[in-house]
Design an enzyme around this catalytic site. Structure first.
Site, PDB file in Angstrom:
ATOM      1  N   ASP A   1      36.927  30.555-104.706  1.00  0.00           N
ATOM      2  CA  ASP A   1      37.543  29.853-105.836  1.00  0.00           C
ATOM      3  C   ASP A   1      37.053  28.409-105.888  1.00  0.00           C
ATOM      4  O   ASP A   1      36.596  27.863-104.882  1.00  0.00           O
ATOM      5  CB  ASP A   1      39.073  29.850-105.691  1.00  0.00           C
ATOM      6  CG  ASP A   1      39.641  31.262-105.726  1.00  0.00           C
ATOM      7  OD1 ASP A   1      38.973  32.156-106.267  1.00  0.00           O
ATOM      8  OD2 ASP A   1      40.743  31.445-105.188  1.00  0.00           O
TER       9      ASP A   1
HETATM   10  N1  URA Z   1      40.805  34.546-101.507  1.00  0.00           N
HETATM   11  C1  URA Z   1      41.244  33.653-102.425  1.00  0.00           C
HETATM   12  O1  URA Z   1      42.368  33.715-102.879  1.00  0.00           O
HETATM   13  N2  URA Z   1      40.378  32.709-102.824  1.00  0.00           N
HETATM   14  C2  URA Z   1      39.140  32.564-102.324  1.00  0.00           C
HETATM   15  O2  URA Z   1      38.417  31.653-102.722  1.00  0.00           O
HETATM   16  C3  URA Z   1      38.713  33.490-101.377  1.00  0.00           C
HETATM   17  C4  URA Z   1      39.557  34.481-100.975  1.00  0.00           C
END
Ligand code: URA
Length: 230
Positions: A101
């Site tokens: 993310d």
């Molecule tokens: N899980 C999440 O919620 N976000 C990420 O960036 C990676 C794994």
């Protein structure tokens, strides 16, 4: 490949500029000065020097990055992408292997090796990913078993068994073998906990190097690449 194309590909200059360099005799192939800008080479074998320096050409590239916050895991976007952070490898087809993310930090593999990426991301291969996090809410003893049994996400998907280690009241480390959209945040949310900070510290056999600061990257070593391909 054409010599001028290769040099331009490696960012020695625009196509026009590198043609000029070649015609000026600045480029040697296997020890001979080449002034023909249409000259073709076998890039897997030819020893090319530019201004006396040997050129390293690798078709396939592999970088390990410590992704900073604020960057998108995509190749092009209206917002800054992780590929924007890689200097000097334009037009080499680099892409991030999987997604973190925008606000997640940590280990990200960047390559132009589609086959390897495909294998690493294939759900059947169950590549381990470890994330460290801080979260809000109260972690209850019974949650450990829920992670092992498989957390059910908001869309009804039952996650594969995961391992959760509590590092302190509001810090934890989770090992998962899949990579659903926002998976860790959604797993925590399913228990009434909210992730505040998330950082990936392991991807398959690769650990986030302690000396790799956020926003920095380096090429994988031969040993790391060998482990990854295994
Ligand atoms: N899980 C999440 O919620 N976000 C990420 O960036 C990676 C794994």
């Amino acid at each position: 490949m054409r010599l001028d194309k290769l040099l331009a590909h490696l960012n020695y200059g625009s196509r026009k500029e590198v043609k000029k360099y070649i015609r000026s005799g600045l480029v040697l192939v296997d020890g001979d000065v080449i002034v023909d800008d249409n000259y073709k080479i076998d890039e897997s074998k030819a020893v090319i020097t530019f201004l006396g320096k040997k050129i390293e050409y690798k078709e396939l590239l592999y970088f390990i990055m410590n992704k900073p916050k604020g960057y998108i895991c995509a190749t092009v976007d209206k917002e800054p992408t992780v590929i924007d952070l890689i200097v000097g490898y334009q037009n080499r087809g680099l892409f991030p292997v999987g997604r973190l993310d925008k606000d997640t930090t940590g280990l990200l593999l960047i390559t132009n090796d589609g086959l390897l990426a495909h294998e690493l991301l294939a759900p059947k291969n169950h590549v381990d990913k470890i994330y460290e996090m801080s979260f809000s809410g109260v972690f209850k003893e019974e949650y450990f078993k829920k992670f092992i049994d498989g957390i059910v996400l908001d869309d009804g998907y039952k996650c594969l068994s995961a391992k959760f280690e509590l590092l302190s009241a509001n810090k934890g480390r989770i090992t998962i073998k899949e990579g659903k959209y926002h998976q860790v945040k959604r797993m925590m949310h399913a228990l009434g906990l909210e992730v505040i900070d998330l950082k990936r510290v392991l991807f398959g056999p690769l650990e986030l190097p302690v000396d790799l600061k956020e926003g920095f990257y380096r090429e994988l070593t031969e040993a790391e690449l060998k482990l990854l391909k295994r």
